[in-house]
Motif scaffolding. Structure first.
Motif, PDB file in Angstrom:
ATOM      1  N   LEU A  14    -122.415 128.441 -64.700  1.00 51.22           N
ATOM      2  CA  LEU A  14    -121.901 127.260 -65.388  1.00 51.22           C
ATOM      3  C   LEU A  14    -120.385 127.339 -65.550  1.00 51.22           C
ATOM      4  O   LEU A  14    -119.660 126.360 -65.322  1.00 51.22           O
ATOM      5  CB  LEU A  14    -122.581 127.120 -66.746  1.00 51.22           C
ATOM      6  CG  LEU A  14    -122.226 125.870 -67.563  1.00 51.22           C
ATOM      7  CD1 LEU A  14    -122.678 124.614 -66.814  1.00 51.22           C
ATOM      8  CD2 LEU A  14    -122.877 125.934 -68.933  1.00 51.22           C
ATOM      9  N   MET A  15    -119.888 128.517 -65.954  1.00 46.69           N
ATOM     10  CA  MET A  15    -118.451 128.694 -66.115  1.00 46.69           C
ATOM     11  C   MET A  15    -117.723 128.588 -64.773  1.00 46.69           C
ATOM     12  O   MET A  15    -116.645 128.005 -64.672  1.00 46.69           O
ATOM     13  CB  MET A  15    -118.169 130.053 -66.756  1.00 46.69           C
ATOM     14  CG  MET A  15    -118.612 130.156 -68.206  1.00 46.69           C
ATOM     15  SD  MET A  15    -117.765 128.935 -69.255  1.00 46.69           S
ATOM     16  CE  MET A  15    -116.070 129.456 -69.080  1.00 46.69           C
ATOM     17  N   ALA A  17    -118.655 126.850 -62.206  1.00 48.92           N
ATOM     18  CA  ALA A  17    -118.646 125.438 -61.820  1.00 48.92           C
ATOM     19  C   ALA A  17    -117.594 124.673 -62.606  1.00 48.92           C
ATOM     20  O   ALA A  17    -116.925 123.773 -62.086  1.00 48.92           O
ATOM     21  CB  ALA A  17    -120.029 124.835 -62.051  1.00 48.92           C
ATOM     22  N   GLU A  18    -117.422 125.043 -63.902  1.00 49.32           N
ATOM     23  CA  GLU A  18    -116.433 124.363 -64.739  1.00 49.32           C
ATOM     24  C   GLU A  18    -115.015 124.669 -64.261  1.00 49.32           C
ATOM     25  O   GLU A  18    -114.142 123.792 -64.230  1.00 49.32           O
ATOM     26  CB  GLU A  18    -116.599 124.799 -66.197  1.00 49.32           C
ATOM     27  CG  GLU A  18    -115.902 123.903 -67.203  1.00 49.32           C
ATOM     28  CD  GLU A  18    -116.542 122.526 -67.302  1.00 49.32           C
ATOM     29  OE1 GLU A  18    -115.882 121.608 -67.831  1.00 49.32           O
ATOM     30  OE2 GLU A  18    -117.689 122.358 -66.850  1.00 49.32           O
ATOM     31  N   ILE A  19    -114.782 125.920 -63.897  1.00 49.44           N
ATOM     32  CA  ILE A  19    -113.466 126.304 -63.375  1.00 49.44           C
ATOM     33  C   ILE A  19    -113.174 125.564 -62.067  1.00 49.44           C
ATOM     34  O   ILE A  19    -112.061 125.069 -61.843  1.00 49.44           O
ATOM     35  CB  ILE A  19    -113.399 127.824 -63.168  1.00 49.44           C
ATOM     36  CG1 ILE A  19    -113.429 128.540 -64.518  1.00 49.44           C
ATOM     37  CG2 ILE A  19    -112.146 128.207 -62.378  1.00 49.44           C
ATOM     38  CD1 ILE A  19    -113.541 130.036 -64.410  1.00 49.44           C
ATOM     39  N   LYS A  20    -114.187 125.472 -61.208  1.00 51.54           N
ATOM     40  CA  LYS A  20    -114.021 124.766 -59.940  1.00 51.54           C
ATOM     41  C   LYS A  20    -113.699 123.293 -60.179  1.00 51.54           C
ATOM     42  O   LYS A  20    -112.832 122.717 -59.520  1.00 51.54           O
ATOM     43  CB  LYS A  20    -115.303 124.898 -59.112  1.00 51.54           C
ATOM     44  CG  LYS A  20    -115.225 124.247 -57.734  1.00 51.54           C
ATOM     45  CD  LYS A  20    -114.167 124.901 -56.866  1.00 51.54           C
ATOM     46  CE  LYS A  20    -114.176 124.322 -55.459  1.00 51.54           C
ATOM     47  NZ  LYS A  20    -113.104 124.922 -54.617  1.00 51.54           N
ATOM     48  N   ALA A  21    -114.400 122.698 -61.155  1.00 52.70           N
ATOM     49  CA  ALA A  21    -114.136 121.292 -61.484  1.00 52.70           C
ATOM     50  C   ALA A  21    -112.709 121.114 -61.992  1.00 52.70           C
ATOM     51  O   ALA A  21    -112.039 120.127 -61.684  1.00 52.70           O
ATOM     52  CB  ALA A  21    -115.148 120.804 -62.519  1.00 52.70           C
ATOM     53  N   GLY A  22    -112.231 122.092 -62.786  1.00 54.43           N
ATOM     54  CA  GLY A  22    -110.861 122.026 -63.286  1.00 54.43           C
ATOM     55  C   GLY A  22    -109.845 122.120 -62.175  1.00 54.43           C
ATOM     56  O   GLY A  22    -108.843 121.395 -62.159  1.00 54.43           O
ATOM     57  N   TRP A 204    -111.598 115.291 -64.037  1.00 54.17           N
ATOM     58  CA  TRP A 204    -112.492 116.351 -64.467  1.00 54.17           C
ATOM     59  C   TRP A 204    -113.847 115.784 -64.879  1.00 54.17           C
ATOM     60  O   TRP A 204    -114.907 116.259 -64.488  1.00 54.17           O
ATOM     61  CB  TRP A 204    -111.868 117.095 -65.639  1.00 54.17           C
ATOM     62  CG  TRP A 204    -112.346 118.517 -65.802  1.00 54.17           C
ATOM     63  CD1 TRP A 204    -113.591 118.995 -65.558  1.00 54.17           C
ATOM     64  CD2 TRP A 204    -111.544 119.629 -66.219  1.00 54.17           C
ATOM     65  NE1 TRP A 204    -113.643 120.342 -65.813  1.00 54.17           N
ATOM     66  CE2 TRP A 204    -112.396 120.772 -66.222  1.00 54.17           C
ATOM     67  CE3 TRP A 204    -110.217 119.776 -66.622  1.00 54.17           C
ATOM     68  CZ2 TRP A 204    -111.951 122.034 -66.609  1.00 54.17           C
ATOM     69  CZ3 TRP A 204    -109.773 121.029 -67.001  1.00 54.17           C
ATOM     70  CH2 TRP A 204    -110.626 122.142 -66.985  1.00 54.17           C
ATOM     71  N   ARG A 208    -117.704 116.018 -63.000  1.00 58.31           N
ATOM     72  CA  ARG A 208    -118.879 116.597 -63.660  1.00 58.31           C
ATOM     73  C   ARG A 208    -120.053 115.642 -63.692  1.00 58.31           C
ATOM     74  O   ARG A 208    -121.204 116.057 -63.690  1.00 58.31           O
ATOM     75  CB  ARG A 208    -118.518 117.001 -65.087  1.00 58.31           C
ATOM     76  CG  ARG A 208    -117.563 118.178 -65.171  1.00 58.31           C
ATOM     77  CD  ARG A 208    -117.110 118.416 -66.597  1.00 58.31           C
ATOM     78  NE  ARG A 208    -118.271 118.696 -67.460  1.00 58.31           N
ATOM     79  CZ  ARG A 208    -118.178 118.762 -68.791  1.00 58.31           C
ATOM     80  NH1 ARG A 208    -117.013 118.521 -69.388  1.00 58.31           N
ATOM     81  NH2 ARG A 208    -119.243 119.036 -69.516  1.00 58.31           N
TER      82      ARG A 208
END
Length: 209
Positions: A14-15, A17-22, A204, A208
């Motif tokens: 999850l983290m 994926a969040e970094i990639k989205a950022g 962002w 998501r």
């Protein structure tokens, strides 16, 4: 009693994926900001009457050039920084040797590719000598004894009798000139910077959902 806790979905994934989205959001926002600022600066230059060619000297590049990064940046620059900078700041221009600045009149005509001629170049191209006329009021002059052709350009007279010969002002001579400020590039750059945070958030969230 023994309790087992299982986190679903996987926290590490999850983290990541969040970094990639950022990374994608920041890179996309910077790419858009750079492209928009390039367009705004080109528009300013064209609207100021400085020509599309000078406007096209504005370029942009997003870094990294390949891939995404949370530290992405955009660079916007001109391939003609001296000319652009002069019209952006409106400087006071003086002659390098401390004497006169020669400003060509319409009668001076143009050189190759529309380039303005210097007094020395003008004499070599036209085969005429320039004569200095000092004036206490207003700019002094460099004039030639010749005639104006159909395009209003000063040329040598073809008459052997001197018929039609006239004194043609070729250059205006001034001690200094204040270039009018015609651009405000900082205004557009500030507006581009102010739009970046909202663009990052929008990209962002879109990434998501």
């Amino acid at each position: 009693m023994k309790l087992n806790v299982t986190i679903t979905p996987n926290l590490a994934a999850l983290m990541a994926a969040e970094i990639k989205a950022g990374e994608q959001a920041v890179t996309a926002a910077m790419r858009t900001a750079g492209t928009q600022l390039k367009s705004d600066w080109r528009g300013q230059i064209t609207q100021a009457g400085l020509g599309r060619r000078l406007g096209n000297s504005i370029r942009s590049q997003t870094y990294p050039k390949v891939g995404e990064s949370i530290d992405a940046a955009a660079l916007v620059w001109s391939k003609a920084p001296v000319i652009i900078g002069a019209h952006d700041t409106g400087p006071l221009i003086r002659s390098n040797d401390g004497f006169w600045l020669a400003i060509p009149t319409e009668a001076a005509g143009k050189g190759a590719r529309g380039r303005r001629l210097t007094p020395g170049e003008w004499e070599r191209r036209r085969g005429l000598r320039l004569r200095f006329i000092y004036r206490r009021r207003g700019p002094s002059l460099l004039v030639a004894e010749g005639r104006l052709n159909a395009r209003g350009v000063g040329v040598a007279s073809r008459s052997k009798t001197g018929r039609g010969l006239t004194t043609v002002p070729i250059f205006l001579l001034v001690r200094q000139v204040k270039l009018r400020k015609r651009l405000d590039l900082a205004r557009d750059a500030k507006a581009a910077q102010e739009r970046i945070p909202a663009a990052i958030v929008a990209n962002w969230v879109e990434g998501r959902f």
